[in-house]
Write an enzyme that holds these catalytic residues in place. Sequence first.
Site, PDB file in Angstrom:
ATOM      1  N   LYS A  53      14.091  47.304  59.200  1.00  0.00           N
ATOM      2  CA  LYS A  53      13.213  47.414  58.107  1.00  0.00           C
ATOM      3  C   LYS A  53      14.472  47.314  56.857  1.00  0.00           C
ATOM      4  CE  LYS A  53       9.748  50.116  59.853  1.00  0.00           C
ATOM      5  NZ  LYS A  53       8.952  51.582  60.001  1.00  0.00           N
ATOM      6  N   HIS A  54      13.948  46.937  55.704  1.00  0.00           N
ATOM      7  CA  HIS A  54      14.585  46.875  54.477  1.00  0.00           C
ATOM      8  C   HIS A  54      15.328  48.341  54.135  1.00  0.00           C
ATOM      9  CE1 HIS A  54      14.363  42.650  53.909  1.00  0.00           C
ATOM     10  NE2 HIS A  54      12.932  42.708  53.900  1.00  0.00           N
ATOM     11  N   GLU A  55      16.468  48.473  53.632  1.00  0.00           N
ATOM     12  CA  GLU A  55      17.053  49.793  53.214  1.00  0.00           C
ATOM     13  C   GLU A  55      16.067  50.086  52.112  1.00  0.00           C
ATOM     14  OE1 GLU A  55      18.234  52.587  53.431  1.00  0.00           O
ATOM     15  OE2 GLU A  55      20.029  51.839  54.492  1.00  0.00           O
ATOM     16  N   ASP A 103      18.299  43.287  55.794  1.00  0.00           N
ATOM     17  CA  ASP A 103      18.957  42.995  54.437  1.00  0.00           C
ATOM     18  C   ASP A 103      19.886  41.859  54.591  1.00  0.00           C
ATOM     19  OD1 ASP A 103      17.530  45.151  53.283  1.00  0.00           O
ATOM     20  OD2 ASP A 103      19.005  46.403  53.505  1.00  0.00           O
TER      21      ASP A 103
END
Length: 642
Positions: A275-277, A286
Amino acid sequence: MERGKLRKKHNISPVVGDSEEVVQMAQRERHYCVFLLAGFALLFAICVADVPSRHHRRKTTKLKMDEAVLTVNNELHSEVVVSLLSDHCYQCLYQPLGVVPAGTDPGVPSAVSFTVGTQHGITLQLNSSLAQCTVQFHFGENGNYSLWVNNLSDPSKGNCSLVTDTEPVNSYLPLLVAFSLFTTLAILSAIGSTVMRLDVVKNLMVHFGNSMETDRLINSELGPPGRPVETATDSILPNTVSPRRRLRSLDTFRGISLVIMVFVNYGGGRYWFFKHESWNGLTVADLVFPWFVFIMGTSVSLSVSSALRSGLSRCSLFIKVLWRTGQLFLIGVIIINPNYCQGPLAWNTLRIPGVLQRLAFSYLVVAALDLCVARNRLDNLPVDAWWHPACEFLLYWPAWLCVVVLEAVWLSLTFLLPVPGCPRGYLGPGGIGDMGQYSNCTGGAAGYVDRWLLGENHIYQTPSSRVVYMSHMPYDPEGVLGSINSILMAFLGLQAGKILLHYKDQHYSIMARFLLWGFLLGIISATLTKCSANEGFIPVNKNLWSLSYVTTLACFAFVVLVLVYYTVDVTMWWSGAPFYYPGMNSILVYVGHEVLEDYFPFRWRMSNSQSHAEHLTQNLLATSCWVFISFLLYRKKIFWKI
C-alpha cells in the site's frame, strides 16, 4: 507446394537456419503462455497456506486482518489509562486505547481486552496515580497477549510485563508460497527454453515434428527474421514512423511498472508494504507510478526523433500531442468518477486530478519542450568535440532551463507561500502528527493550492495520511503542485531517451551514462534527505511528489533500466516476457483494470475476507489475467493507441 504458397503469402524466407530461429522464438512465446496458465492453477494452492486454527481463533476473538488481542491485567489499587503510539507515526501524540479499573481483591486483578494493530511496532503507555510504565512491542497477527501491571517490587513504581498467551499466525506465509510458485515456474520456463535450443532437440524436432506445426510456427506473428519490429501503443505520437529496431527493454520496464501498479491497485494481498506510504518514506506501491512517468519521457524522446527524421513538421506533431493529452485527461476523469454505476454523475463532487490526468499534463509539457529543442538529424554531430561527452545535456539546454524554472516555482510555492493557520514550508501530514499542532495543515502549500484552485469537493477525500496520522483534511496525491515534479520525472526519462539516441548501439556507453545519472541523482537524494525518512531538508514523500522523491525514484529507474537493458537488448538472456506484453498495451491494461476491477474473474466473493492468503490469491490471479489478456492481444496484433 502448400508450404511454398504459405511462405509466399506471408513473405517468409525458406532458409532453414532462419526458420529454426523463428521457431525457437515462437516456442519461447508459447512457454510463457504455458507459464501463465500454470500460474493460474497453482495460485489457488496459496489458500492452503492459511493456518486452519486461524479460522477458529477468529470465531472466538472476532479478530480482523492485521489485528491482535491485548489483555491488560491491573493489580494496582488505582485505575490504569492505556494509550498507544504507532512507531510508524513521526512526532505523534499518544492515542487513548482505554481504561482498566483498579483491582478489587488482593491477587484478583481486573482485566480489559483491547484490539491492537500488527502492521507496525507499537509503544504502549500505562498511567495511573500509583505508577507509570512504557512497553514497546511489535504484535503478531491474531496473537493473544497479556500485559500485567503490578508493583510487587516497589509500591511507588509500577512493573509491566508482557506475556504471549497464543502465538500469532505467520501472515507472510502466503506471500512466500506465491513467490516460490512464480520463481519455480520461471526457472522451469528458462530450463525449457534452454533445452529447446540444444542441437539434439532441434534435430529431433526436425525428424519427428509435425510439418504442419512447423509451418504454423514459421508463419507465427514473429514474421521473417530481420523484419523490423512494429510500433505499439507506447508510441507517444501514434501515427509517426517508428525506428527500425524497437528496444524491448523499454516495453519490458514499462510492463514491470504496470504489472506492479495493477497488483497494488487491486489490493496487494492487503499487506501494508503493498500500500502507499502514509506520509514520508517508500513502499513497493510508491515505486511504480514515477517509473511509468519516467519511461513515458523516454518514449517521447524516441518517438519525436523518429517523427522528425521522417519529415513530419513540428506544428503537426504538436497538434497530435494536444489531441492525445486531451484524450488521456478525459479518460482519466471518466475512470476515477464511476458514479454512473450508482446514478447520475454529481458534478459538485467530481474529482479532477488523477493518475492519467497527471500523465497527460506531464506528457504535454515534456513533449512540447522536446519538440522545441529536438534535432532533425543526429548523425552530423562531431563526436570529437569537447562538449560531446555532455551532449545530451548541452544540446538541449533551453529545455533544461525551463525545467529548472519550473522547479524553482515548486520550491518557492512550497516553502514561501503563506498558508492560513500553518507555518511556511510545512511538509507534514497534519492530524496527530507534529504533536497535533497543525491538524488542518495536511500537505502544507500543496494541499492549500489544490483546495483554493480546485475546491475541496473536487480532490481526493481519503488520503493515505488518514491511516496513521488520522488527518481529516481532503488532500490529493495527484494535485497541481506535485505535477511540476512529475514533469521533472518525465524530463529525466527524456534524458534517458537522448542517451539512447546519441549513443545508438554503443551498449556499454549507454549503460555507463545511465549509471552516471543514477549516481548523481542518488547523491542529490542523499543530500536532500540526509539519508533519513523524516529528518532531511526535503523528505521522500509520494503524496507531495517532493523533489527528493523524484530524484530517488529516478535514481532507481536508471539502475533498473540498466539491468533490463543489459539482459534484454544487449545479451538477450531474457526476452522480457511476460512483462513485455502489458508494456506493449499499457493504456488498455491500465484502463481495463480500473473499469473492470469489481467484475469476475478479477474479483469474487471470498469465503474469508480477513485472510491475507485469499486476498493475495485473488489479487495475483487478477493481475495474471491482465498479463494473459495482453499476451493474447499481442498475438492478435491488437494494440490500443490514443
